[in-house]
Motif scaffolding. Structure first.
Motif, mmCIF file in Angstrom:
data_model
loop_
_atom_site.group_PDB
_atom_site.id
_atom_site.type_symbol
_atom_site.label_atom_id
_atom_site.label_comp_id
_atom_site.label_asym_id
_atom_site.label_seq_id
_atom_site.Cartn_x
_atom_site.Cartn_y
_atom_site.Cartn_z
ATOM 1 N N ASN A 33 0.957 -1.259 0.082
ATOM 2 C CA ASN A 33 0.002 0.003 -0.143
ATOM 3 C C ASN A 33 0.800 1.257 0.115
ATOM 4 O O ASN A 33 1.940 1.330 0.800
ATOM 5 C CB ASN A 33 -0.822 0.180 1.384
ATOM 6 N N TRP A 34 0.549 2.149 -0.774
ATOM 7 C CA TRP A 34 1.391 3.588 -0.895
ATOM 8 C C TRP A 34 0.448 4.449 0.085
ATOM 9 O O TRP A 34 -0.525 4.730 -0.152
ATOM 10 C CB TRP A 34 1.423 4.175 -2.173
ATOM 11 N N LEU A 35 1.278 4.868 1.414
ATOM 12 C CA LEU A 35 0.636 5.771 2.125
ATOM 13 C C LEU A 35 1.070 7.370 1.728
ATOM 14 O O LEU A 35 2.213 7.773 1.899
ATOM 15 C CB LEU A 35 1.221 5.448 3.551
ATOM 16 N N SER A 36 -0.009 8.011 0.826
ATOM 17 C CA SER A 36 0.295 9.017 0.263
ATOM 18 C C SER A 36 0.584 10.239 1.433
ATOM 19 O O SER A 36 1.535 11.132 1.318
ATOM 20 C CB SER A 36 -0.622 9.491 -0.605
ATOM 21 N N ASP A 37 -0.033 10.120 2.598
ATOM 22 C CA ASP A 37 0.000 11.291 3.397
ATOM 23 C C ASP A 37 1.244 11.207 4.381
ATOM 24 O O ASP A 37 1.812 12.381 4.836
ATOM 25 C CB ASP A 37 -1.286 11.080 4.463
ATOM 26 N N ILE A 38 1.994 10.163 4.443
ATOM 27 C CA ILE A 38 3.323 9.982 4.925
ATOM 28 C C ILE A 38 4.174 9.726 3.843
ATOM 29 O O ILE A 38 5.236 9.790 4.269
ATOM 30 C CB ILE A 38 3.385 9.265 5.949
ATOM 31 N N GLY A 39 4.092 9.524 2.626
ATOM 32 C CA GLY A 39 4.958 9.180 1.716
ATOM 33 C C GLY A 39 5.900 7.985 1.651
ATOM 34 O O GLY A 39 7.051 7.962 1.644
ATOM 35 N N THR A 40 5.187 6.924 2.135
ATOM 36 C CA THR A 40 5.967 5.668 2.574
ATOM 37 C C THR A 40 4.820 4.669 1.765
ATOM 38 O O THR A 40 4.001 4.563 1.772
ATOM 39 C CB THR A 40 6.713 5.431 3.716
ATOM 40 N N TYR A 41 5.798 3.492 1.690
ATOM 41 C CA TYR A 41 5.064 2.037 1.340
ATOM 42 C C TYR A 41 4.845 1.232 2.818
ATOM 43 O O TYR A 41 5.527 1.314 3.565
ATOM 44 C CB TYR A 41 5.997 1.288 0.619
ATOM 45 N N GLU A 42 3.658 0.736 2.794
ATOM 46 C CA GLU A 42 3.203 -0.268 3.807
ATOM 47 C C GLU A 42 3.014 -1.756 3.184
ATOM 48 O O GLU A 42 2.695 -1.881 2.183
ATOM 49 C CB GLU A 42 1.785 0.139 4.485
ATOM 50 N N PHE A 43 3.822 -2.498 3.971
ATOM 51 C CA PHE A 43 3.743 -3.669 3.682
ATOM 52 C C PHE A 43 3.385 -4.848 4.588
ATOM 53 O O PHE A 43 3.678 -4.669 5.824
ATOM 54 C CB PHE A 43 5.336 -4.350 3.062
ATOM 55 N N HIS A 44 2.727 -5.894 4.364
ATOM 56 C CA HIS A 44 2.220 -6.939 5.226
ATOM 57 C C HIS A 44 3.326 -8.035 4.930
ATOM 58 O O HIS A 44 3.329 -8.582 3.871
ATOM 59 C CB HIS A 44 0.870 -7.320 5.169
ATOM 60 N N THR A 45 4.312 -8.249 5.983
ATOM 61 C CA THR A 45 5.296 -9.218 5.706
ATOM 62 C C THR A 45 4.863 -10.576 5.285
ATOM 63 O O THR A 45 5.545 -11.148 4.565
ATOM 64 C CB THR A 45 6.155 -9.064 7.173
ATOM 65 N N ASN A 46 3.793 -11.216 5.935
ATOM 66 C CA ASN A 46 3.481 -12.393 5.552
ATOM 67 C C ASN A 46 3.027 -12.519 4.138
ATOM 68 O O ASN A 46 3.304 -13.501 3.487
ATOM 69 C CB ASN A 46 2.173 -13.035 6.158
ATOM 70 N N SER A 47 2.102 -11.536 3.607
ATOM 71 C CA SER A 47 1.685 -11.680 2.194
ATOM 72 C C SER A 47 2.989 -11.358 1.245
ATOM 73 O O SER A 47 3.040 -12.216 0.222
ATOM 74 C CB SER A 47 0.603 -10.420 2.193
ATOM 75 N N CYS A 48 3.808 -10.473 1.729
ATOM 76 C CA CYS A 48 4.854 -10.199 0.707
ATOM 77 C C CYS A 48 5.715 -11.634 0.729
ATOM 78 O O CYS A 48 6.447 -11.946 -0.304
ATOM 79 C CB CYS A 48 5.659 -9.067 1.225
ATOM 80 N N GLN A 49 6.284 -11.977 2.003
ATOM 81 C CA GLN A 49 6.993 -13.158 1.942
ATOM 82 C C GLN A 49 6.406 -14.486 1.054
ATOM 83 O O GLN A 49 7.217 -15.248 0.368
ATOM 84 C CB GLN A 49 7.146 -13.737 3.344
ATOM 85 N N GLU A 50 5.184 -14.589 1.152
ATOM 86 C CA GLU A 50 4.394 -15.733 0.479
ATOM 87 C C GLU A 50 4.475 -15.410 -1.073
ATOM 88 O O GLU A 50 4.836 -16.115 -1.840
ATOM 89 C CB GLU A 50 2.829 -15.611 0.618
ATOM 90 N N TRP A 51 4.288 -14.235 -1.556
ATOM 91 C CA TRP A 51 4.474 -13.712 -2.918
ATOM 92 C C TRP A 51 5.962 -13.898 -3.132
ATOM 93 O O TRP A 51 5.997 -14.474 -4.436
ATOM 94 C CB TRP A 51 4.224 -12.044 -3.109
ATOM 95 N N TRP A 52 6.800 -13.470 -2.662
ATOM 96 C CA TRP A 52 8.288 -13.533 -3.025
ATOM 97 C C TRP A 52 8.466 -15.161 -3.035
ATOM 98 O O TRP A 52 9.304 -15.453 -4.120
ATOM 99 C CB TRP A 52 9.080 -13.172 -1.909
ATOM 100 N N ASP A 53 8.168 -15.974 -2.209
ATOM 101 C CA ASP A 53 8.468 -17.511 -2.201
ATOM 102 C C ASP A 53 8.002 -18.024 -3.595
ATOM 103 O O ASP A 53 8.501 -18.987 -4.089
ATOM 104 C CB ASP A 53 8.003 -18.188 -1.043
ATOM 105 N N THR A 54 6.733 -17.645 -4.102
ATOM 106 C CA THR A 54 6.036 -18.170 -5.186
ATOM 107 C C THR A 54 6.500 -17.677 -6.469
ATOM 108 O O THR A 54 6.564 -18.495 -7.520
ATOM 109 C CB THR A 54 4.493 -18.224 -4.713
ATOM 110 N N HIS A 55 6.843 -16.493 -6.302
ATOM 111 C CA HIS A 55 7.374 -15.735 -7.619
ATOM 112 C C HIS A 55 8.917 -15.603 -7.719
ATOM 113 O O HIS A 55 9.156 -15.815 -9.263
ATOM 114 C CB HIS A 55 6.435 -14.222 -7.969
ATOM 115 N N SER A 56 9.501 -14.989 -6.865
ATOM 116 C CA SER A 56 10.594 -14.721 -7.203
ATOM 117 C C SER A 56 11.504 -15.928 -7.627
ATOM 118 O O SER A 56 12.598 -15.765 -8.858
ATOM 119 C CB SER A 56 11.432 -14.070 -6.049
ATOM 120 N N ASN A 57 11.710 -16.955 -6.900
ATOM 121 C CA ASN A 57 12.545 -18.268 -7.203
ATOM 122 C C ASN A 57 12.204 -18.527 -8.524
ATOM 123 O O ASN A 57 12.941 -18.903 -9.528
ATOM 124 C CB ASN A 57 12.419 -19.290 -6.175
#
Length: 129
Positions: A33-57
């Motif tokens: 998620n892009w948090l425009s009010d504070i100008g940074t990204y928000e990541f849910h670690t479990n979702s990102c790790q799951e995506w990384w494990d299935t896609h990156s390799n």
């Protein structure tokens, strides 16, 4: 768990922040998620790790060129600096840059390129391949 910022999620995933930025720009399905009010990204670690494990390799294995060296291994094989290999790439040495930022040089293409050069010192590197 939530983390904020590209550097933090890169640390969680074990990759570079540059790789995370490339993923964000090239894979809209990557969970963030892009948090425009504070100008940074928000990541849910479990979702990102799951995506990384299935896609990156799978993506990286599919993209790895056959009969090729990474630029650092290529420079070691020839006994030259990585900087010199980068200069050769600027002068036309064929290379392939993958999504993760790694540079791969095909042995056969490099040998042909070395043989076509006018500089005798550069031509001698073809014998090492």
């Amino acid at each position: 768990m939530l983390v904020y910022g590209v550097n933090r999620i890169a640390k969680v995933l074990g990759c570079s922040p540059i790789t995370v930025r490339r993923i964000i720009s090239k894979h809209p399905e990557f969970p963030f998620n892009w948090l425009s009010d504070i100008g940074t990204y928000e990541f849910h670690t479990n979702s990102c790790q799951e995506w990384w494990d299935t896609h990156s390799n799978a993506v990286m294995k599919k993209q790895t060129p056959t009969n090729s060296f990474q630029q650092s291994k290529f420079s070691q094989k020839l006994g030259v600096s990585s900087r010199l290999v980068a200069v050769w790439r600027q002068r036309g040495l064929p290379a392939e840059k993958l999504a993760d930022g790694s540079v791969w040089i095909n042995r056969k293409n490099a040998k042909q390129w070395f043989l076509e050069q006018k500089d005798k010192r550069t031509q001698k590197h073809a014998q090492k391949l």
